[in-house]
Design an enzyme around this catalytic site. Structure first.
Site, PDB file in Angstrom:
ATOM      1  N   GLU A  55       2.984  32.290  72.852  1.00 26.51           N
ATOM      2  CA  GLU A  55       4.211  31.497  72.905  1.00 26.51           C
ATOM      3  C   GLU A  55       5.301  32.259  73.661  1.00 26.51           C
ATOM      4  O   GLU A  55       6.178  31.654  74.279  1.00 26.51           O
ATOM      5  CB  GLU A  55       4.686  31.148  71.489  1.00 26.51           C
ATOM      6  CG  GLU A  55       5.726  30.042  71.450  1.00 26.51           C
ATOM      7  CD  GLU A  55       5.966  29.491  70.056  1.00 26.51           C
ATOM      8  OE1 GLU A  55       5.254  28.551  69.654  1.00 26.51           O
ATOM      9  OE2 GLU A  55       6.853  30.024  69.359  1.00 26.51           O
ATOM     10  N   HIS A  68     -21.228  40.065  63.283  1.00 23.97           N
ATOM     11  CA  HIS A  68     -22.381  39.177  63.074  1.00 23.97           C
ATOM     12  C   HIS A  68     -22.120  37.787  63.645  1.00 23.97           C
ATOM     13  O   HIS A  68     -22.794  36.822  63.268  1.00 23.97           O
ATOM     14  CB  HIS A  68     -22.715  39.096  61.586  1.00 23.97           C
ATOM     15  CG  HIS A  68     -23.130  40.413  61.003  1.00 23.97           C
ATOM     16  ND1 HIS A  68     -24.452  40.825  60.963  1.00 23.97           N
ATOM     17  CD2 HIS A  68     -22.395  41.431  60.482  1.00 23.97           C
ATOM     18  CE1 HIS A  68     -24.511  42.027  60.412  1.00 23.97           C
ATOM     19  NE2 HIS A  68     -23.282  42.422  60.120  1.00 23.97           N
ATOM     20  N   GLY A  95      11.995  32.117  66.054  1.00 27.18           N
ATOM     21  CA  GLY A  95      11.111  31.769  64.952  1.00 27.18           C
ATOM     22  C   GLY A  95       9.973  32.742  64.742  1.00 27.18           C
ATOM     23  O   GLY A  95       9.687  33.154  63.614  1.00 27.18           O
ATOM     24  N   ARG A  96       9.314  33.153  65.824  1.00 27.33           N
ATOM     25  CA  ARG A  96       8.155  34.043  65.678  1.00 27.33           C
ATOM     26  C   ARG A  96       8.554  35.483  65.402  1.00 27.33           C
ATOM     27  O   ARG A  96       7.694  36.345  65.190  1.00 27.33           O
ATOM     28  CB  ARG A  96       7.257  33.945  66.920  1.00 27.33           C
ATOM     29  CG  ARG A  96       7.936  34.190  68.249  1.00 27.33           C
ATOM     30  CD  ARG A  96       7.030  33.769  69.398  1.00 27.33           C
ATOM     31  NE  ARG A  96       7.673  33.892  70.703  1.00 27.33           N
ATOM     32  CZ  ARG A  96       8.484  32.974  71.234  1.00 27.33           C
ATOM     33  NH1 ARG A  96       8.754  31.857  70.550  1.00 27.33           N
ATOM     34  NH2 ARG A  96       9.013  33.147  72.434  1.00 27.33           N
ATOM     35  N   LYS A 136       6.281  17.451  71.356  1.00 29.90           N
ATOM     36  CA  LYS A 136       7.177  16.872  70.356  1.00 29.90           C
ATOM     37  C   LYS A 136       7.777  15.559  70.832  1.00 29.90           C
ATOM     38  O   LYS A 136       7.871  14.582  70.078  1.00 29.90           O
ATOM     39  CB  LYS A 136       8.305  17.853  70.022  1.00 29.90           C
ATOM     40  CG  LYS A 136       7.856  19.087  69.251  1.00 29.90           C
ATOM     41  CD  LYS A 136       9.047  19.989  68.966  1.00 29.90           C
ATOM     42  CE  LYS A 136       8.637  21.245  68.208  1.00 29.90           C
ATOM     43  NZ  LYS A 136       9.800  22.125  67.950  1.00 29.90           N
ATOM     44  N   LYS A 168      14.401  26.231  61.092  1.00 26.03           N
ATOM     45  CA  LYS A 168      15.660  26.694  61.670  1.00 26.03           C
ATOM     46  C   LYS A 168      16.635  25.534  61.853  1.00 26.03           C
ATOM     47  O   LYS A 168      17.811  25.639  61.537  1.00 26.03           O
ATOM     48  CB  LYS A 168      15.387  27.397  63.000  1.00 26.03           C
ATOM     49  CG  LYS A 168      16.585  28.175  63.538  1.00 26.03           C
ATOM     50  CD  LYS A 168      16.170  29.072  64.691  1.00 26.03           C
ATOM     51  CE  LYS A 168      17.339  29.937  65.168  1.00 26.03           C
ATOM     52  NZ  LYS A 168      16.962  30.854  66.249  1.00 26.03           N
ATOM     53  N   GLU A 201       6.704  18.300  61.039  1.00 23.13           N
ATOM     54  CA  GLU A 201       5.686  18.576  60.025  1.00 23.13           C
ATOM     55  C   GLU A 201       6.322  19.066  58.722  1.00 23.13           C
ATOM     56  O   GLU A 201       5.938  18.641  57.624  1.00 23.13           O
ATOM     57  CB  GLU A 201       4.699  19.638  60.533  1.00 23.13           C
ATOM     58  CG  GLU A 201       3.904  19.219  61.755  1.00 23.13           C
ATOM     59  CD  GLU A 201       4.552  19.641  63.063  1.00 23.13           C
ATOM     60  OE1 GLU A 201       3.830  19.777  64.069  1.00 23.13           O
ATOM     61  OE2 GLU A 201       5.788  19.831  63.077  1.00 23.13           O
TER      62      GLU A 201
END
Length: 537
Positions: free
Chosen positions: A355, A386, A269-270, A501, A208, A214
């Site tokens: 978040e 399992h 963002g999400r 950050k 954005k 990253e």
């Protein structure tokens, strides 16, 4: 548990009384006392999905008072504020309008007296034309070859949603190979570079702000490899595209203005899979299927906005979760997807939920003294049967579960597999709810006791298709929004992400410059950095 904030609500006392009355009930007792329980505690949504919430520790009064409780919290006013574009993201002074991104073209939306419907339409048209040209081979790389691979470079909401939907709709894909590069671990980058040919690859840099550490680190490394192989930087034009709210930062990187797809500042963002962030998905499944995906979300939006609360799936999901969180102190929610196509759903939902509602300050800026977001975890059935199902059946932790399944797959072959899968889906919800009885003579076999009484919701879709995944994601978005209102928190910011950050930037400078440690650190951080420098030599 501290209840002061809730005690202001005149129906909270009724909920407390109801809790005391039924808290020791077994789920099986509810069914014994009511032969019609499934019909009374389930919803058929457009004959596309069945939502069954009958296997919960609730009765009619529980739901009645929970719905009275949320009305007293003025939930409808909060819903209307979101859909009308009011700035409900108070700490960032922003509207929250991801629902506009999936509206049909005949729906008009305004924000600050601007017709944002036109902006959305233009953005979608640009995505459509671009995806058409790439899929058909009209758009070629710098050497004249057709594009074969698309690499989505982004992290968090810039990766989790597109990756989830792309994997879910694997059977709808075309011949393009889609890759997702998120982790800054160089092994992630190396693994992808081994799979692709740079001259037939497109790189979508998704951020954005176009400053995400990253993402930009990965993008710069790819750019270096690309220029090393093809020389002139102008060749970037045919291979690198930005998906961002920023114009200047992508241009500084070397991406031309016409290669920038806009992320609107009123989309978090999400919640951005519905925007140009979903470009990798559109490239994979085509424009028509992407529109069906948007349509699925939209019809759930309309259900959430207009359906009465007693038949409103996101609202019922939210109040049931609130019931377990506040009254039963349930700290975790288990998401169990009986489809390998949903293997990434827990990752996606962890961000969407934790978040959004993992906050310790309320809307008045006061410290919260009650539980907010539950911890989201889970897996894919039948694999998880399992692994951790032993804990669900016989462990000492009390959890609540959502089971998700699809009756029809894209493929009709190997029909017995689908029968096996759905039989497990039905069996596990039954076993968790009702346990297993033992006669007195076998009572000494303590290790074979199954007490049951583990609550669950069953969410069963008719089939795997773009509409279904749109409905599913929209449904959980709205559930989480309602939870935030009930918990009196702002769900649409994520300030907790920022601390790491800022600390990172200082340490990164220290490691990058290979100088003495100039900052004051605790002995643990200092010691670890010393060993890093020693071993790096």
């Amino acid at each position: 548990m501290v209840y002061k904030i809730f005690e202001k609500n005149k129906y909270f006392g009724d909920l407390c009384n109801n809790f005391e009355k039924i808290k020791n009930f077994d789920i099986k007792d509810f069914f014994i006392n009511n032969n019609n329980r499934f019909n009374e505690f389930s919803i058929n949504f457009m004959d596309i999905l069945i939502f069954d919430y009958s296997k919960n520790i609730i009765d009619k009064n529980t739901i009645f008072y929970l719905l009275k409780f949320i009305k007293e919290m003025k939930i409808q006013s909060e819903i209307n504020k979101m859909f009308s574009g009011q700035k409900i993201n108070k700490t960032e002074n922003s509207a929250v309008l991801h629902t506009v991104l999936r509206k049909p073209e005949n729906f008009n939306s305004s924000l600050n007296n601007l017709n944002i419907n036109l902006e959305v339409k233009q953005s979608l048209k640009k995505m459509k034309n671009f995806s058409y040209n790439v899929i058909n081979g009209t758009l070629k790389g710098c050497t004249g070859k057709k594009i074969t691979d698309v690499i989505n470079v982004g992290i968090g909401g810039s990766e989790l949603g597109p990756k989830l939907v792309n994997n879910f709709l694997k059977d709808y894909r075309n011949n393009l190979k889609i890759h997702y590069l998120s982790n800054v671990d160089n092994n992630n980058l190396i693994d992808i570079l081994k799979k692709i040919n740079l001259e037939t690859s497109l790189f979508l840099i998704v951020s954005k702000t176009f400053t995400t550490s990253e993402t930009i680190t990965n993008a710069n490394s790819i750019k270096e490899c690309f220029i090393k192989k093809f020389g002139e930087e102008k060749n970037i034009f045919r291979h690198f595209y930005a998906i961002s709210n920023s114009i200047n930062n992508p241009i500084k990187f070397g991406i031309s203005k016409e290669n920038i797809f806009k992320i609107f500042n009123w989309v978090g963002g999400r919640y951005s899979i519905w925007s140009s962030v979903g470009l990798s998905t559109m490239l994979s499944i085509g424009y028509k299927n992407f529109k069906k995906f948007l349509y699925g979300a939209h019809i759930m939006d309309m259900h959430f906005l207009h359906e009465k609360y007693s038949k409103n799936i996101p609202i019922l999901l939210a109040v049931i979760s609130f019931w377990y969180n506040i009254f039963f102190d349930v700290e975790t929610e288990v998401i169990l997807s009986y489809s390998t196509r949903l293997k990434n759903f827990v990752d996606y939902l962890q961000q969407l939920s934790m978040e959004s509602n993992g906050k310790n300050v309320d809307r008045d800026g006061k410290e919260i003294l009650y539980n907010t977001s539950q911890i989201i975890w889970g897996g894919v059935g039948t694999n998880c049967q399992h692994s951790f199902f032993q804990l669900l059946h016989q462990g000492t932790r009390f959890v609540s579960c959502d089971f998700i399944s699809f009756v029809n797959n894209f493929h009709n072959s190997f029909a017995n597999h689908n029968i096996n899968l759905l039989s497990n889906f039905f069996a596990q919800t039954k076993a968790l709810a009702f346990g297993k009885k033992f006669s007195k003579k076998n009572n000494n076999i303590f290790y074979k006791k199954f007490f049951g009484n583990i609550p669950s919701n069953s969410i069963m879709f008719r089939k795997i298709d773009p509409v279904s995944i749109g409905i599913l994601l929209s449904m959980y978005e709205h559930k989480i929004f309602v939870q935030g209102v009930l918990l009196n928190i702002f769900s649409f910011d994520q300030w907790g992400v920022e601390l790491g950050k800022s600390v990172f930037k200082k340490i990164y400078k220290c490691l990058k410059r290979n100088k003495r440690i100039n900052y004051t650190y605790d002995s643990s951080t200092y010691g670890l950095i010393k060993y890093y420098k020693k071993w790096k030599k």
